[in-house]
Write a protein that holds these residues in place. Structure first.
Motif, PDB file in Angstrom:
ATOM      1  N   SER A  70       1.596   4.888   7.904  1.00  0.00           N
ATOM      2  CA  SER A  70       2.157   3.614   7.467  1.00  0.00           C
ATOM      3  C   SER A  70       1.023   2.623   7.284  1.00  0.00           C
ATOM      4  O   SER A  70      -0.005   2.698   7.977  1.00  0.00           O
ATOM      5  N   LEU A  71       1.225   1.704   6.352  1.00  0.00           N
ATOM      6  CA  LEU A  71       0.166   0.753   6.012  1.00  0.00           C
ATOM      7  C   LEU A  71       0.740  -0.654   6.041  1.00  0.00           C
ATOM      8  O   LEU A  71       1.775  -0.914   5.426  1.00  0.00           O
ATOM      9  N   ILE A  89      -4.795   9.082   2.013  1.00  0.00           N
ATOM     10  CA  ILE A  89      -4.931   7.662   2.365  1.00  0.00           C
ATOM     11  C   ILE A  89      -5.158   6.827   1.104  1.00  0.00           C
ATOM     12  O   ILE A  89      -4.548   5.775   0.920  1.00  0.00           O
ATOM     13  N   ILE A  90      -6.013   7.323   0.222  1.00  0.00           N
ATOM     14  CA  ILE A  90      -6.288   6.573  -1.017  1.00  0.00           C
ATOM     15  C   ILE A  90      -4.982   6.379  -1.800  1.00  0.00           C
ATOM     16  O   ILE A  90      -4.724   5.317  -2.357  1.00  0.00           O
ATOM     17  N   ALA A  91      -4.146   7.422  -1.814  1.00  0.00           N
ATOM     18  CA  ALA A  91      -2.903   7.344  -2.594  1.00  0.00           C
ATOM     19  C   ALA A  91      -2.007   6.214  -2.094  1.00  0.00           C
ATOM     20  O   ALA A  91      -1.305   5.572  -2.878  1.00  0.00           O
ATOM     21  N   VAL A  92      -2.038   5.943  -0.803  1.00  0.00           N
ATOM     22  CA  VAL A  92      -1.207   4.882  -0.240  1.00  0.00           C
ATOM     23  C   VAL A  92      -1.900   3.528  -0.344  1.00  0.00           C
ATOM     24  O   VAL A  92      -1.271   2.489  -0.585  1.00  0.00           O
ATOM     25  N   ALA A  93      -3.221   3.532  -0.188  1.00  0.00           N
ATOM     26  CA  ALA A  93      -3.971   2.271  -0.105  1.00  0.00           C
ATOM     27  C   ALA A  93      -4.241   1.647  -1.478  1.00  0.00           C
ATOM     28  O   ALA A  93      -4.145   0.420  -1.638  1.00  0.00           O
ATOM     29  N   ALA A  94      -4.561   2.482  -2.454  1.00  0.00           N
ATOM     30  CA  ALA A  94      -5.045   1.973  -3.740  1.00  0.00           C
ATOM     31  C   ALA A  94      -4.087   0.979  -4.415  1.00  0.00           C
ATOM     32  O   ALA A  94      -4.523  -0.092  -4.848  1.00  0.00           O
ATOM     33  N   PRO A  95      -2.797   1.298  -4.486  1.00  0.00           N
ATOM     34  CA  PRO A  95      -1.906   0.347  -5.171  1.00  0.00           C
ATOM     35  C   PRO A  95      -1.867  -1.027  -4.499  1.00  0.00           C
ATOM     36  O   PRO A  95      -1.475  -2.008  -5.113  1.00  0.00           O
TER      37      PRO A  95
END
Ligand SMILES: Cc1cc2nc3c(=O)[nH]c(=O)nc-3n(C[C@H](O)[C@H](O)[C@H](O)COP(=O)(O)OP(=O)(O)OC[C@H]3O[C@@H](n4cnc5c(N)ncnc54)[C@H](O)[C@@H]3O)c2cc1C
Length: 442
Positions: A70-71, A89-95
């Motif tokens: 979760s972010l 992690i990048i997939a969740v963080a980038a947007p």
């Protein structure tokens, strides 16, 4: 359960015994109590050597579904299971306009593996190691206790676990402070240098002026071209995009090759062509994060190019005071031994202190070379590189290593015994058995 669990160098390939992670978490105490059996977490096997193997005990494969995180987009703190990968992690963080504050040269490593090796990236001079951005984690010990660790709670275990190579317990979850970025795209600049003095003259200023800086060196160039290469710098573009790149590799080496494709002749040609191509591509240009940080992830199973005997990676860090003398000696020793390195990377480490007790980086220059395994001559070369490194006051990277002696390890990490006091007695690795638990003169 038996499985391949190869490390990236593929030197010592065999079936290895493992315990499914669910079982391990539920009955770790029962397992390690049983006749002194030891265990070791296994991330994604992107370590090059034997620090992720435990052939006298059991591995615990830690990969887990990417959904387990979760972010908080406001604070940028990610809370995730240790088995997710950096790609997840990048997939969740980038947007959300967030990115990894530190990333190694592959996104196929787990969060737990990145902490346990306290990995570094192209921005060490600004952000230090991965562990600098870990705010806390849960650590499962072989007595069955789960401990919350941070700089203030269980600080000794926190420091020992970051860079502790899986020896202090299983990191089950961790919290990572992500970095806010204007976009994922990188404005990259390439500057050729004619020799190593030229590189050393530019490296500090390149670090001062850029988020990312790294150099590629033509290890095979000799005579007047010796030490030539390109300095690659980059910064997140202010008006780029936040799209996540597709996962599939564009190319792949589909099967094990019967011999190494990477020999002196093929690499001399490759290096000369690479140097010429990069030298033509100077000036600032926009590139995606995949090609800037993870160019090798674009070729699936590229380590198969080294053939059935695998590859050794040698990464050293040499203090500033001795680097100008020693780095050329390391390159020269490799040429003298007629060994060709596919990837030769030179990077300046800054002085940001890692929270890890046994983290690899220290202020100085780090040189990385990859060699196809040709048996005894390769081992002899690697020993020479170790000797030059230690004589210069440097150290050799443990999680890239498969064969360094106890003496080399202990000379490079004089505080190694501190980690031994924090090691969980139920955890052990081939690397630790070889370098820490055996006499330095044996
Ligand atoms: C192409 C390529 C480029 C690379 N570039 C860099 C780079 O630029 N910088 C750099 O620093 N490294 C680099 N590496 C090395 C790589 O980033 C590290 O070895 C990384 O830590 C591997 O992570 P992994 O998940 O594959 O873990 P593994 O290799 O499987 O294990 C690594 C260590 O972590 C431990 N571990 C794994 N999971 C856990 C857990 N949950 N709890 C406790 N311990 C655990 C293991 O016991 C082992 O000691 C590169 C590797 C490759 C293949």
């Amino acid at each position: 359960m038996l499985g391949a669990f190869d490390s990236f160098g593929r030197i010592d390939r065999r079936q290895r015994d493992a315990l499914p992670v669910g079982d391990a978490l539920a009955r770790l105490r029962a397992v390690t109590d049983r006749g002194g059996v030891t265990v070791l977490p296994f991330g994604n096997g992107r370590s090059y050597g034997d620090s992720c193997h435990n052939d006298m005990g059991l591995l615990i494969p830690m990969r887990s579904p990417s959904a387990d995180m979760s972010l908080d987009p406001e604070s940028g703190i990610l809370d995730a299971s240790a088995g997710v990968t950096l790609e997840d992690i990048i997939a969740v963080a980038a947007p959300q306009g967030l990115f990894l504050p530190v990333t190694p040269g592959t996104r196929h490593v787990t969060l737990g593996g990145a902490i346990a090796n306290d990995v570094h990236g192209k921005n060490h001079h600004l952000r230090g190691t991965f562990g600098c951005h870990i705010t806390s984690f849960e650590l499962l010990r072989s007595d069955g206790e789960s401990l919350y660790c941070s700089v203030t709670s269980n600080p000794g275990l926190f420091a020992a676990t970051i860079g502790g190579m899986g020896l202090t317990g299983i990191i089950t979850r961790a919290r990572l402070q992500l970095m806010r970025v204007p976009s994922l795209d990188i404005d990259e600049q390439i500057v050729p240098f004619g020799d190593l003095d030229d590189y050393f003259d530019r490296a500090e200023e390149a670090d001062r002026a850029n988020e990312y800086a790294v150099a590629w060196v033509d290890q095979l160039a000799s005579g007047r071209s010796a030490g030539r290469g390109v300095l690659i710098t980059g910064n997140h573009a202010s008006n780029g995009n936040r799209e996540v790149e597709t996962r599939a590799s564009r190319l792949a080496v589909p099967f094990d090759l019967p011999f190494s494709m990477l020999n002196r002749a093929s690499l001399t040609a490759f290096n000369a062509a690479y140097f010429a191509a990069k030298s033509r591509n100077t000036g600032v240009h926009r590139t995606g994060y995949g090609s800037f940080f993870y160019p090798l992830d674009g070729v699936g199973h590229w380590n198969r190019l080294y053939g059935p005997r695998g590859l050794f990676q040698h990464q050293s860090v040499i203090p500033f005071e001795t680097a100008r003398r020693t780095i050329p000696l390391l390159l020269q020793a490799s040429r003298d031994a007629a060994h060709a390195s596919f990837l030769t990377v030179l990077k300046r480490f800054g002085d940001v202190t890692s929270p890890g007790m046994l983290s690899f980086p220290k202020p100085g220059y780090t040189l990385t070379m990859d060699f196809p395994n040709r048996g005894a001559p390769t081992l002899a070369l690697l020993e020479t590189l170790d000797r030059l490194t230690i004589e210069a006051g440097g150290r050799v990277n443990p999680y890239k290593d498969q064969r360094m002696s106890a003496a080399t390890f202990q000379a490079g990490f004089p505080n190694w015994a501190e980690l031994e006091t924090w090691r969980d007695p139920g955890f052990l690795s081939n690397f630790w058995r070889r370098t820490a638990l055996s006499s330095p003169h044996s």
